[in-house]
Write an enzyme that holds these catalytic residues in place. Sequence first.
Site, PDB file in Angstrom:
ATOM      1  N   GLU A 149      54.182  30.459  45.241  1.00 36.59           N
ATOM      2  CA  GLU A 149      54.851  31.119  44.121  1.00 36.59           C
ATOM      3  C   GLU A 149      56.334  30.813  44.155  1.00 36.59           C
ATOM      4  OE1 GLU A 149      53.883  35.238  45.121  1.00 36.59           O
ATOM      5  OE2 GLU A 149      53.802  34.376  47.121  1.00 36.59           O
ATOM      6  N   ASP A 184      49.811  33.188  48.891  1.00 35.92           N
ATOM      7  CA  ASP A 184      50.540  34.365  48.444  1.00 35.92           C
ATOM      8  C   ASP A 184      51.270  34.920  49.656  1.00 35.92           C
ATOM      9  OD1 ASP A 184      51.081  36.633  46.461  1.00 35.92           O
ATOM     10  OD2 ASP A 184      50.193  37.710  48.153  1.00 35.92           O
ATOM     11  N   ASP A 240      45.868  40.352  48.085  1.00 37.83           N
ATOM     12  CA  ASP A 240      46.648  39.139  48.355  1.00 37.83           C
ATOM     13  C   ASP A 240      45.826  37.877  48.110  1.00 37.83           C
ATOM     14  OD1 ASP A 240      48.740  40.780  49.029  1.00 37.83           O
ATOM     15  OD2 ASP A 240      48.380  40.684  51.182  1.00 37.83           O
TER      16      ASP A 240
END
Length: 372
Positions: free
Chosen positions: A269, A185, A351
């Site tokens: 992501e 992340d 996170d």
Amino acid sequence: MRIVKAFRFRVYPDARQVERLRAWQSALRFLWNLALEQRRIGLSHCGDDKRYPTAFDQINELTALRAELPWLADVPRNVCAQLLVELDKAWQRCFGRLAHAPRWKRKGLDTLGFCEPHPKYWRLDGARIRFPKLGSLRAVVHREPVGKPKTCTLREEAGQWFASLVYEAEVADPAPRTAPVVALDRGVVNVIADSDGNIVENPRHLDAAAARLARAQRNVSRKKKGSKNREKAKRRVAVLHRKVRRQRDHMLHNISARLSKSHAIVVVEKLQIGNMVKASSGLARSILSVGWGRLVEQLKYKTAALGGAVVEVPAAYSSQTCHACGHVAAESRRTQAVFECVSCGVREHADVNAAKVLLQRFEHRANRSVLP
């Protein structure tokens, strides 16, 4: 498999060579702007009068142009031709809606590299690099290039000169790896947080240099335009930016090297960074200073060389989803650092929780792909 590697070495041209390189920069800037304007005029015509020159057409016109302009003829012809090829690539990216249209190069703001695309015209000889019409350049060759030489590019960076040598080599295909898997992340406060619970805090190199940059930029504004003192002040600003850029690249290389060696698949992501920067002007500076896109680029080529891969998964609501029960709620994100699910009560670093959610999405997609 065939790989292409670039080796970047610091070079030390003497005063005569630096003077000639600066003259070449002016000549290439003129050539770029002239060729760009020629293409713009061609695009502006309508109907049967519309003639859009290609790189091949402009390269063929080089001979007559260099005969009229001796200062342009001093630049190696292959370097001039390669510049026109790069301009053509820029237009192709524009037509493919991958970038904006190329713009004019401005003196003092845009620097151009000198690329010799034919290996028979340049040579690396020990600690010296021979470049057409420049002669021998002293270089710091900290590692021996391996493979077949392809191109050599000279470029100035805040008063320092570097040579980028591209080599092509045949290497054995790496053994494919599928495990272990880690998800990342990316953030602003923390550069990354992975699904294993590791967190890399943002060292904020740009913020640390902000005061010095502000003073240096104010110093530039006080100098008379066109003066040597103004050039010195601008060089100081460029040196500070260069230091910040190198600090960021060093950090990203350390992170990407560690992850590519320890994990076969790195899950990230899928982000539209350009759109995020446009939509959030307040976060744009922080996002760009961390180097999200640069980190993924490094991970891709480093994992591929070791038989791994980088996989992108959807990022929607990953920061609001609980990795334990899957409940989605904005209220679960109590603070920037704390995630506490309002459904099951699990408490985790926000996170790290998001990274675990990304890992679950990858595993779910992988399981679906193997089902009959």
